[in-house]
Design an enzyme around this catalytic site. Structure first.
Site, PDB file in Angstrom:
ATOM      1  N   GLY A  47      56.986  47.430  39.706  1.00  0.00           N
ATOM      2  CA  GLY A  47      55.940  46.599  40.287  1.00  0.00           C
ATOM      3  C   GLY A  47      56.515  45.793  41.433  1.00  0.00           C
ATOM      4  N   GLN A  52      57.178  38.805  47.316  1.00  0.00           N
ATOM      5  CA  GLN A  52      58.547  39.350  47.329  1.00  0.00           C
ATOM      6  C   GLN A  52      58.917  39.965  48.672  1.00  0.00           C
ATOM      7  OE1 GLN A  52      58.017  41.565  43.371  1.00  0.00           O
ATOM      8  NE2 GLN A  52      60.202  41.067  43.378  1.00  0.00           N
ATOM      9  N   CYS A 100      64.207  42.400  37.891  1.00  0.00           N
ATOM     10  CA  CYS A 100      63.334  42.051  39.014  1.00  0.00           C
ATOM     11  C   CYS A 100      64.027  42.455  40.297  1.00  0.00           C
ATOM     12  CB  CYS A 100      63.061  40.553  39.002  1.00  0.00           C
ATOM     13  SG  CYS A 100      61.991  40.006  40.350  1.00  0.00           S
ATOM     14  N   LEU A 101      63.271  43.048  41.215  1.00  0.00           N
ATOM     15  CA  LEU A 101      63.847  43.480  42.480  1.00  0.00           C
ATOM     16  C   LEU A 101      64.345  42.287  43.301  1.00  0.00           C
ATOM     17  CD1 LEU A 101      61.165  46.182  43.350  1.00  0.00           C
ATOM     18  CD2 LEU A 101      63.431  46.555  42.349  1.00  0.00           C
ATOM     19  N   HIS A 142      54.671  39.791  34.472  1.00  0.00           N
ATOM     20  CA  HIS A 142      55.817  39.572  35.353  1.00  0.00           C
ATOM     21  C   HIS A 142      55.370  39.495  36.810  1.00  0.00           C
ATOM     22  CE1 HIS A 142      60.126  40.453  36.665  1.00  0.00           C
ATOM     23  NE2 HIS A 142      59.426  40.632  37.777  1.00  0.00           N
ATOM     24  N   GLU A 143      54.550  40.462  37.234  1.00  0.00           N
ATOM     25  CA  GLU A 143      54.131  40.483  38.652  1.00  0.00           C
ATOM     26  C   GLU A 143      53.254  39.283  38.985  1.00  0.00           C
ATOM     27  OE1 GLU A 143      55.752  42.281  40.558  1.00  0.00           O
ATOM     28  OE2 GLU A 143      56.573  43.518  38.953  1.00  0.00           O
ATOM     29  N   HIS A 146      54.943  36.101  39.830  1.00  0.00           N
ATOM     30  CA  HIS A 146      55.420  35.956  41.212  1.00  0.00           C
ATOM     31  C   HIS A 146      54.398  35.216  42.076  1.00  0.00           C
ATOM     32  CE1 HIS A 146      59.203  38.164  41.373  1.00  0.00           C
ATOM     33  NE2 HIS A 146      58.678  39.173  40.698  1.00  0.00           N
TER      34      HIS A 146
HETATM   35 NI    NI Z   1      59.881  40.657  39.818  1.00  0.00          NI
END
Ligand code: NI
Length: 178
Positions: A47, A52, A100-101, A142-143, A146
């Site tokens: 995701g 981000q 997480c990226l 999670h997304e 953000h």
């Molecule tokens: Ni993340």
């Protein structure tokens, strides 16, 4: 195809409350969503949230059939979710590993609601209204975190369950920049 730079933890843009999307189906939005999928796929993400890549809008994408970063995860439908709201269906929580990226190389065990209802809009402005559980529920929570300036390490309760992916999960592709 444009792969955008993913901001890393410490960047203050990851701590903002994202602004609601006001206009749907614009050329700018189509470009943004295309770039987000290109960026997410380039790093095998599950995701990605607009903040981000430095875009201050309440828009997330997620989904995969099979994900090499989360090989045990069930498939999640590929989704664009705009201006989302999440409602837990019960108070029950589940702990599960997340990465997480924006937090490369690390994993932590995070408590999340086990079952949720989530609503919002797709890129054409059509209503999305779904119930989810398991990894699907986890990735949505999670997304959407953000969009309120929360990164998963802020949700970790037991820091003995937080560390480097290469140490915790050496079987995962060592080349991946998690
Ligand atoms: Ni993340």
């Amino acid at each position: 195809m444009t792969i955008r730079e993913i901001l890393k933890m410490g960047d203050p843009r990851l701590l903002l409350i994202a602004k609601p999307v006001q206009s749907f189906n614009t050329r700018e939005m189509r470009t943004l969503i295309g770039d987000m999928f290109d960026t997410m796929h380039s790093v095998n993400g599950a995701g990605l949230a607009a903040p981000q890549i430095g875009v201050d809008l309440a828009l997330v994408i997620f989904g995969f059939k099979q994900n090499q970063r989360y090989p045990d995860a069930q498939p999640v439908p590929e989704t664009v979710l705009i201006n989302p709201t999440i409602t837990p269906i019960s108070d029950a929580e589940e702990e599960g590993w997340e990465g997480c990226l924006s937090v490369p190389g690390l994993r932590g065990k995070v408590p999340r609601f086990a079952r949720i209802r989530y609503t919002g809009f797709d890129e054409a402005g059509q209503v999305i209204d779904r119930e989810a559980e398991g990894f699907h529920a986890r990735v949505v929570q999670h997304e959407c975190d953000h969009l309120i300036g929360k990164l998963y390490p802020m949700r970790v309760r037991d820091f003995t369950q937080f560390g480097y992916t290469s140490v915790l999960f050496p079987e995962l592709d060592a080349n991946e920049d998690d």
